[in-house]
Scaffold this motif. Sequence first.
Motif, PDB file in Angstrom:
ATOM      1  N   ARG A   1      -5.800  13.181   4.822  1.00 44.29           N
ATOM      2  CA  ARG A   1      -5.605  12.573   3.511  1.00 44.29           C
ATOM      3  C   ARG A   1      -5.851  13.630   2.440  1.00 44.29           C
ATOM      4  O   ARG A   1      -6.817  14.398   2.519  1.00 44.29           O
ATOM      5  CB  ARG A   1      -6.538  11.377   3.329  1.00 44.29           C
ATOM      6  CG  ARG A   1      -6.307  10.286   4.368  1.00 44.29           C
ATOM      7  CD  ARG A   1      -7.120   9.041   4.097  1.00 44.29           C
ATOM      8  NE  ARG A   1      -6.680   8.363   2.871  1.00 44.29           N
ATOM      9  CZ  ARG A   1      -7.251   7.282   2.370  1.00 44.29           C
ATOM     10  NH1 ARG A   1      -8.313   6.753   2.972  1.00 44.29           N
ATOM     11  NH2 ARG A   1      -6.785   6.713   1.271  1.00 44.29           N
TER      12      ARG A   1
ATOM     13  N   ASN B   1      -1.590   6.459  11.787  1.00 49.51           N
ATOM     14  CA  ASN B   1      -1.923   5.839  10.500  1.00 49.51           C
ATOM     15  C   ASN B   1      -2.697   4.534  10.707  1.00 49.51           C
ATOM     16  O   ASN B   1      -2.386   3.497  10.126  1.00 49.51           O
ATOM     17  CB  ASN B   1      -0.678   5.589   9.655  1.00 49.51           C
ATOM     18  CG  ASN B   1      -1.015   5.293   8.195  1.00 49.51           C
ATOM     19  OD1 ASN B   1      -2.028   5.760   7.673  1.00 49.51           O
ATOM     20  ND2 ASN B   1      -0.170   4.517   7.532  1.00 49.51           N
TER      21      ASN B   1
ATOM     22  N   LEU C   1      -4.379   1.560   8.351  1.00 52.73           N
ATOM     23  CA  LEU C   1      -3.281   1.866   7.445  1.00 52.73           C
ATOM     24  C   LEU C   1      -3.783   2.474   6.149  1.00 52.73           C
ATOM     25  O   LEU C   1      -4.701   1.951   5.513  1.00 52.73           O
ATOM     26  CB  LEU C   1      -2.510   0.580   7.152  1.00 52.73           C
ATOM     27  CG  LEU C   1      -1.259   0.692   6.284  1.00 52.73           C
ATOM     28  CD1 LEU C   1      -0.171   1.439   7.035  1.00 52.73           C
ATOM     29  CD2 LEU C   1      -0.771  -0.697   5.886  1.00 52.73           C
ATOM     30  N   THR C   2      -3.190   3.607   5.742  1.00 52.01           N
ATOM     31  CA  THR C   2      -3.446   4.200   4.441  1.00 52.01           C
ATOM     32  C   THR C   2      -2.114   4.508   3.764  1.00 52.01           C
ATOM     33  O   THR C   2      -1.081   4.625   4.420  1.00 52.01           O
ATOM     34  CB  THR C   2      -4.256   5.501   4.539  1.00 52.01           C
ATOM     35  OG1 THR C   2      -3.459   6.510   5.176  1.00 52.01           O
ATOM     36  CG2 THR C   2      -5.549   5.305   5.310  1.00 52.01           C
ATOM     37  N   SER C   3      -2.165   4.664   2.462  1.00 54.59           N
ATOM     38  CA  SER C   3      -0.972   5.044   1.707  1.00 54.59           C
ATOM     39  C   SER C   3      -1.369   6.119   0.686  1.00 54.59           C
ATOM     40  O   SER C   3      -2.251   5.869  -0.140  1.00 54.59           O
ATOM     41  CB  SER C   3      -0.365   3.842   0.975  1.00 54.59           C
ATOM     42  OG  SER C   3       0.807   4.218   0.274  1.00 54.59           O
ATOM     43  N   PRO C   4      -0.770   7.329   0.791  1.00 57.87           N
ATOM     44  CA  PRO C   4       0.215   7.785   1.766  1.00 57.87           C
ATOM     45  C   PRO C   4      -0.357   7.788   3.190  1.00 57.87           C
ATOM     46  O   PRO C   4      -1.568   7.787   3.381  1.00 57.87           O
ATOM     47  CB  PRO C   4       0.555   9.201   1.307  1.00 57.87           C
ATOM     48  CG  PRO C   4       0.116   9.282  -0.112  1.00 57.87           C
ATOM     49  CD  PRO C   4      -1.069   8.375  -0.216  1.00 57.87           C
ATOM     50  N   SER C   5       0.541   7.847   4.156  1.00 59.43           N
ATOM     51  CA  SER C   5       0.155   7.805   5.555  1.00 59.43           C
ATOM     52  C   SER C   5      -0.728   8.994   5.923  1.00 59.43           C
ATOM     53  O   SER C   5      -0.481  10.131   5.508  1.00 59.43           O
ATOM     54  CB  SER C   5       1.400   7.806   6.430  1.00 59.43           C
ATOM     55  OG  SER C   5       1.064   7.924   7.802  1.00 59.43           O
TER      56      SER C   5
END
Length: 276
Positions: A47, A129, A132-136
Amino acid sequence: TSTTGTGSTTITTQPGTRLVAYVAVAGGGGGGPAGCISGGGGAGGLRTCASFSVCGATPYSITVGAGGAANASGSNSIFSTITSNGGGKGGYSSPCASVYTGTVGGSGGGSAGPSPGTPSSAIAGGAGNTPLTSPSQGNPGGAGQHVPGTWTAGGGGGGASVAGSAASQPTPGNIGAGGAGGAGLDITPILGPGLPNSGVYAGGGGGSGNYQTPSGPAGAGGAGGGGAGAGQGGGTGTAGTANTGGGGGGASNPGTGGAGGSGIVVVKELNKASGV
């Protein structure tokens, strides 16, 4: 600030700092246990942010995750409120016990081909991922392939930029090959030059080669510290590179999977008060 030793520490921002750029890479997953044919370990989750708000003269906690040993997933890395999740371990197939599917993680572990006597089918790699995260933070591992009556190759672990490659399916004249680990991510556009491992992190481990004679080639490790898989003949998978979060390479019976590489956390203060 580049924090490379595993474990926890604290950094304190300068009084005028209001923004930082960071990368947090978790520990990579290991390949399978001894005596097995295994997929490659998934890379540790990655990240990063080019502009993250902080307060001046304030301590922030950092944890650098350890890489997973053979048959173990990697550990999480943390900066402030940001958690990158450890890479998933590779799946494995052996005469005594099998867990074919790679484990989920920041990037997922590659899967092993089913043992002889089982139905012919590909086994999908572990999901990436996760959570889940955003961005991946990562990608899935590659599938293990199988033809009844043969011990076949393992898939590559997922990387920060690319999913792990599936093992190739054995066919007449083609004994199959281990899948390559997925490529990691170059974070120098965000944090600049001069970083450990040239700023490329979180490559997946390569899957083991086909356990036949002759053997298909093992999968290469993904750019960003992923370890290569082992070929036929009892080879041990290559460990992921320390402080990259690279996944460990898959093993060939009776060898052992490579350990995942430890993670890294880098924090760069962007704006400071005049004269600080």
